[in-house]
Design a protein around this motif. Structure first.
Motif, mmCIF file in Angstrom:
data_model
loop_
_atom_site.group_PDB
_atom_site.id
_atom_site.type_symbol
_atom_site.label_atom_id
_atom_site.label_comp_id
_atom_site.label_asym_id
_atom_site.label_seq_id
_atom_site.Cartn_x
_atom_site.Cartn_y
_atom_site.Cartn_z
ATOM 1 N N ASP A 155 41.261 -40.763 -63.106
ATOM 2 C CA ASP A 155 42.113 -41.206 -62.018
ATOM 3 C C ASP A 155 41.335 -41.255 -60.714
ATOM 4 O OD1 ASP A 155 45.134 -39.985 -60.420
ATOM 5 O OD2 ASP A 155 44.502 -42.027 -60.911
ATOM 6 N N THR A 157 40.611 -43.430 -58.531
ATOM 7 C CA THR A 157 41.130 -44.134 -57.355
ATOM 8 C C THR A 157 41.925 -43.219 -56.428
ATOM 9 O OG1 THR A 157 42.945 -44.841 -58.775
ATOM 10 C CG2 THR A 157 41.276 -46.494 -58.232
ATOM 11 N N SER A 158 42.552 -42.204 -56.974
ATOM 12 C CA SER A 158 43.375 -41.373 -56.098
ATOM 13 C C SER A 158 42.538 -40.456 -55.232
ATOM 14 C CB SER A 158 44.329 -40.526 -56.930
ATOM 15 O OG SER A 158 43.571 -39.554 -57.629
ATOM 16 N N VAL A 160 41.621 -37.510 -55.697
ATOM 17 C CA VAL A 160 41.971 -36.086 -55.739
ATOM 18 C C VAL A 160 40.990 -35.383 -56.676
ATOM 19 C CG1 VAL A 160 43.788 -34.433 -56.290
ATOM 20 C CG2 VAL A 160 44.383 -36.664 -55.367
ATOM 21 N N VAL A 164 40.994 -29.456 -56.815
ATOM 22 C CA VAL A 164 42.335 -29.480 -56.228
ATOM 23 C C VAL A 164 43.385 -29.497 -57.342
ATOM 24 C CG1 VAL A 164 43.967 -30.893 -54.907
ATOM 25 C CG2 VAL A 164 41.648 -30.565 -54.063
ATOM 26 N N GLY A 168 46.116 -26.603 -58.313
ATOM 27 C CA GLY A 168 47.524 -26.972 -58.431
ATOM 28 C C GLY A 168 48.079 -26.562 -59.778
ATOM 29 N N ALA A 172 47.842 -21.664 -56.621
ATOM 30 C CA ALA A 172 46.826 -21.459 -55.579
ATOM 31 C C ALA A 172 46.364 -20.014 -55.506
ATOM 32 C CB ALA A 172 47.372 -21.897 -54.226
ATOM 33 N N ASN A 173 47.240 -19.063 -55.778
ATOM 34 C CA ASN A 173 46.843 -17.658 -55.661
ATOM 35 C C ASN A 173 46.135 -17.151 -56.897
ATOM 36 O OD1 ASN A 173 47.970 -17.631 -53.145
ATOM 37 N ND2 ASN A 173 49.899 -16.728 -53.813
ATOM 38 N N ALA A 174 46.132 -17.948 -57.976
ATOM 39 C CA ALA A 174 45.489 -17.482 -59.199
ATOM 40 C C ALA A 174 43.999 -17.778 -59.188
ATOM 41 C CB ALA A 174 46.142 -18.132 -60.415
ATOM 42 N N VAL A 175 43.597 -18.796 -58.425
ATOM 43 C CA VAL A 175 42.192 -19.221 -58.439
ATOM 44 C C VAL A 175 41.474 -18.615 -57.240
ATOM 45 C CG1 VAL A 175 40.644 -21.207 -58.443
ATOM 46 C CG2 VAL A 175 42.889 -21.383 -59.521
ATOM 47 N N PRO A 176 40.366 -17.883 -57.464
ATOM 48 C CA PRO A 176 39.663 -17.269 -56.335
ATOM 49 C C PRO A 176 39.230 -18.312 -55.314
ATOM 50 C CG PRO A 176 38.699 -16.566 -58.428
ATOM 51 C CD PRO A 176 39.710 -17.617 -58.742
ATOM 52 N N PRO A 177 39.282 -17.987 -54.029
ATOM 53 C CA PRO A 177 38.961 -18.965 -52.989
ATOM 54 C C PRO A 177 37.518 -19.469 -53.042
ATOM 55 C CG PRO A 177 39.947 -16.995 -52.043
ATOM 56 C CD PRO A 177 39.680 -16.691 -53.465
ATOM 57 N N ILE A 196 39.954 -15.226 -63.708
ATOM 58 C CA ILE A 196 41.340 -15.554 -63.389
ATOM 59 C C ILE A 196 42.295 -14.787 -64.293
ATOM 60 C CG2 ILE A 196 43.067 -17.401 -63.438
ATOM 61 C CD1 ILE A 196 40.861 -19.317 -62.539
ATOM 62 N N GLN B 187 44.472 -10.956 -56.816
ATOM 63 C CA GLN B 187 45.425 -12.031 -56.526
ATOM 64 C C GLN B 187 46.061 -11.864 -55.159
ATOM 65 O OE1 GLN B 187 48.320 -12.917 -59.515
ATOM 66 N NE2 GLN B 187 46.856 -14.006 -60.758
ATOM 67 N N THR B 190 43.597 -12.997 -52.550
ATOM 68 C CA THR B 190 43.574 -14.466 -52.543
ATOM 69 C C THR B 190 44.812 -15.009 -51.844
ATOM 70 O OG1 THR B 190 42.387 -14.477 -54.639
ATOM 71 C CG2 THR B 190 43.469 -16.522 -54.008
ATOM 72 N N ASN B 194 44.923 -17.421 -48.594
ATOM 73 C CA ASN B 194 45.608 -18.716 -48.594
ATOM 74 C C ASN B 194 46.666 -18.794 -47.499
ATOM 75 O OD1 ASN B 194 44.151 -19.766 -50.726
ATOM 76 N ND2 ASN B 194 45.598 -19.045 -52.273
ATOM 77 N N ARG B 306 52.273 -38.739 -51.027
ATOM 78 C CA ARG B 306 51.363 -39.070 -49.930
ATOM 79 C C ARG B 306 51.992 -38.872 -48.551
ATOM 80 N NH1 ARG B 306 46.768 -41.882 -51.181
ATOM 81 N NH2 ARG B 306 46.577 -42.691 -53.296
ATOM 82 N N ARG B 367 48.119 -49.611 -61.738
ATOM 83 C CA ARG B 367 47.243 -48.941 -60.775
ATOM 84 C C ARG B 367 45.992 -49.774 -60.496
ATOM 85 N NH1 ARG B 367 48.641 -43.692 -59.721
ATOM 86 N NH2 ARG B 367 46.617 -43.354 -58.740
#
Lengths: 322, 450
Positions: A155, A157-158, A160, A164, A168, A172-177, A196, B187, B190, B194, B306, B367
């Motif tokens: 994908d 073209t998007s 992303v 990311v 998702g 977000a809190n499960a993956v270390p920064p 994780i 967690q 993190t 965040n 978007r 697309r």
């Protein structure tokens, strides 16, 4: 487990065989908690039930549950159960685990074929919030690459990025920064997945421990982690849940004395050596090695050294035609 | 007679310390409490802010969280002995206090709430460029003492803050068991990173350096797409009332990357993000017009992934911006909010319309064939902070950029999995979708005699 029952004959995988033998050795040491044969084993037997058969034969495990989502082939699974000790449960792990019997310690091997996804976090959470002291959890995930990498590629073209999408998909809190794009591939992805999952266990335990007194605080101790290649790169980690009160029992198990765990670490890499039958006999006669060097003869060092590390766990194949 | 003496003694209606502490710590989450402490540091930095694009450059906040201790140290100017003695540790904001312009800490309770929430022992050391002071409180001991005061304590020789390096250093230990359990998990750390990155986005982009357990937080940018025919909508206006500080409002609406979790409205008060990526009725999604029951703005669907809307409120008087006491939601009773809300809906409508057109264009042309998607995918980016001038939202229409050429149509069908797998191997392609495309292309060239 999409269609892997249709594709791979699970019996001919030397690295997986070695891993199963190691798992047996780990389970064998649980005597300080309760007789090993009284443990309930929960896993994904697939059509071959190799682990179930092995644990029953070698450890005498009397009760085990195989989780299987493919209800449409129920008859074939029922007919392939190796022993009466095996019970089928035709439901997804997310339904089996919260409702299983956790009053006694169990051993669970969540041997997933897929790369890390959110449902696995829920599965470990189900176990961590309920299990009894002395429960062993093993978990295997594919670590070739995160599925979000292919999604991002398809994908483009998007715009992303895979990371990311990964954040998702897992929360977000499960993956270390500090996790970055390179951590979604290969060994790095295996390590990230393990981190994780361990963080998820930590979180679930902190909630559980909030209402408990100091001796009942539950802790998860990592016994070892294993990286191996089976077509795809795979990563397994194994650990034991025990209360503060039971930490001396964990010590009595003496997991650090397992001979496949290298000194001063818990990380194991299974590299299956490529050797002829004659070469195997030649090396075996020098093993176990103390401080002597092995006579390598014409055998490449790397293969010989890998063999020495794992010889007791590798399968013996006999080809009956010459 | 004893009865007379008893009758003379007035009824005891004094609050107990235990009750008070319990009340103020009860309804706040650990994450909110940490944010309140960061807000206090930000207020300090704002007092001494510089100019230009990064007015908070040079200011730092370092947070350490573990199962045994919580610590926050900043170099944001500290506060004076007088402030500590008369205002900072009172529960509630006493009258006569000079207001802090554009502050985040209007309710005066953030620091106390966090200290009592986290544990049974805390120290606060602060230094301005003129003087330093400290306190060291054992909470159970304090609770047993009569009187509502804190004694001064000696500041330590190796203090992180001093007259040369003015700031504040707060440490809490002997953490409460449930707090210690959460603070000790990866967690939670993190989650804190965040939430700070999200709520203090603007201050980080203005140069404030925040670190958690030694890890520096990188600002996540809020950017919108921009191109010749695609421009964000911007409006600015002021609320003025006699005798009150004005409120400056800026609304920006536009199109961003297709990331559902980042889509929606961002509401910012005095630089502090209150709502982020909001997709609820709160910010207009799903609003039905009362009279005709006609849907003005649809409920959020992923086709609006978007959408980006940012509304910022700034006022020298923190009581005028429309946030609630916890700074985690808007104050719906606020007239400033209600009037702004009307304008937000008006500005939102054309963006939602464009996103509907984009979705229709993709459905019709796929697309790969959608010119609107291609235009959007090739657009440039502009950061929210750079958007200042009033502007009407502009978006391309498909017919304006439709290149001449045949229309694309999507084909959808199902076949048994074994057959698809067989063709996937035979044709050496990687997916069911690719099987469909490849078999079509092969049949087409065969029929055309190529």
């Amino acid at each position: 487990m999409k269609g892997s029952s249709n594709r791979v004959d699970f019996s001919l995988r030397p690295a997986k065989h070695a891993e199963r033998r190691m798992m047996t050795e780990i389970f064998r040491r649980l005597r300080p908690f309760q007789p090993v044969e009284d443990y309930l084993y929960i896993g994904f037997g697939s059509l071959w039930f190799t682990d179930f058969a092995l644990f029953h034969r070698t450890l005498g495990v009397k009760r085990s549950i195989s989780m299987e989502r493919e209800v449409s082939f129920k008859n074939r699974f029922d007919d392939n159960k190796p022993f009466a000790a095996v019970t089928m449960d035709y439901r997804d792990s997310s339904l089996v685990l919260p409702n299983a019997d956790w009053s006694q310690p169990n051993f669970v091997w969540l041997d997933y074929d897929d790369p890390l996804k959110k449902s696995m976090l829920y599965d470990v959470q189900s176990i961590a919030t309920r299990c009894a002291s002395g429960t062993v959890l093993a978990l295997t995930v594919q670590s070739f690459s995160a599925k979000e990498v292919d999604e991002a590629e398809a994908d483009k073209t998007s715009g992303v990025s895979a990371m990311v999408r990964f954040r998702g998909a897992l929360g977000a809190n499960a993956v270390p920064p500090d996790a970055s794009q390179e951590d979604l591939f290969g060994s790095a992805f295996g390590r990230l997945s393990q981190r994780i999952l361990l963080d998820q266990i930590g979180s679930a335990l902190s909630v559980r421990n909030g209402t408990l007194g100091p001796y009942d605080q539950m802790k998860f101790t990592l016994i070892c982690d294993i990286e191996y290649r089976d077509g795809m790169l795979m990563k397994t980690f194994v650990g034991i849940f025990a209360t503060a009160r039971d930490q001396n029992r964990v010590e009595q198990c003496g997991f650090e004395n397992l001979d496949f765990i290298p000194p001063a670490t818990t990380s194991i890499k299974i590299d299956v050596p490529i050797l002829t039958a004659r070469e195997i006999r030649y090396l075996e006669r020098q093993l176990p090695k103390g401080y002597n060097f092995i006579n390598y003869g014409s055998i490449p060092r790397e293969h010989a050294d890998n063999f020495a590390k794992l010889y007791r766990y590798l399968p013996n194949f006999a080809v009956l035609e010459h | 007679m004893p009865t007379e003496e008893v009758e003379d003694t007035p009824i005891n209606a004094e609050p107990t310390k235990g009750f008070f502490v319990d009340m103020i710590t009860r309804d706040i989450s650990l994450e909110q409490a940490v944010l309140d402490l960061v807000d206090n540091s930000v207020d300090g930095a704002k007092l001494h802010r510089g100019g230009g694009d990064r007015p908070l450059e040079g200011f730092e906040v370092a947070i350490t969280i573990s199962g045994v201790r919580f610590r926050i140290v900043d170099n944001c100017g500290g506060f004076s002995r007088e402030t500590a003695r008369d205002y900072a540790f009172r529960f509630g904001r006493p009258p006569g206090r000079a207001k802090l312009e554009y502050s985040l800490g209007r309710f005066g309770i953030g620091m106390k709430r966090a200290l009592f929430k986290f544990g049974d022992h805390f120290t606060v050391e602060s230094s301005t460029d003129a003087e330093g002071w400290g306190i060291n409180i054992d909470v159970p001991v304090w609770q047993d003492d009569p009187g509502w005061t804190f004694p001064w304590a000696e500041t330590s020789a190796e203090a992180a803050v001093s007259i040369e390096n003015p700031g504040t250093d707060i440490t809490v230990d002997r953490l409460k068991p449930e707090v210690s359990a959460r603070f000790g998990t990866a967690q939670f750390v993190t989650a804190i990173e965040n939430v700070i990155k999200a709520k203090h986005r603007q201050f980080i982009s203005e140069g404030l350096a925040i670190s958690v357990n030694g890890r520096h937080l990188v600002a996540t940018s809020l950017s919108l797409l921009i191109a010749d025919r695609l421009q964000p909508g911007v409006d600015t206006f002021k609320f003025e009332a006699d005798g009150k500080d004005p409120v400056d409002v800026r609304i920006v609406v536009g199109v961003g990357d297709s990331v559902p979790i980042a889509a929606g409205w961002y509401v910012v008060c005095n630089g502090r993000v209150i709502l982020e990526a909001d997709r609820s009725k709160e910010t207009g999604w799903g609003i039905a017009e009362e009279e005709n029951d006609e849907i003005l703005i649809p409920k959020f669907h992923n086709q609006f992934a978007r959408f980006r809307g940012i509304v910022t409120f700034d006022s020298a008087d923190a009581a005028r911006v429309p946030w609630n006491t916890m700074k985690d939601d808007v104050d719906r009773e606020s007239a400033v909010w209600q009037q702004t809300f009307v304008r937000m809906i008006e500005m939102m409508r054309p963006v939602v319309d464009f996103l509907n057109q984009l979705d229709a264009n993709i459905t019709e042309y796929t697309r790969e064939g959608s010119v609107l998607l291609k235009y959007v995918a090739n657009a440039g980016r502009i950061n929210n902070e750079q958007i200042k001038q009033k502007h009407t939202f502009v978006a391309p229409k498909a017919q304006d950029i439709q290149a001449p050429g045949p229309r694309w149509v999507s084909i959808q069908y199902s076949r048994p999995l074994p057959d698809i797998d067989f063709l996937q191997h035979a044709l050496r392609v990687g997916s069911a979708k690719a099987v469909g495309e490849r078999t079509f292309d092969l049949a087409l060239s065969k029929q055309r005699g190529e």
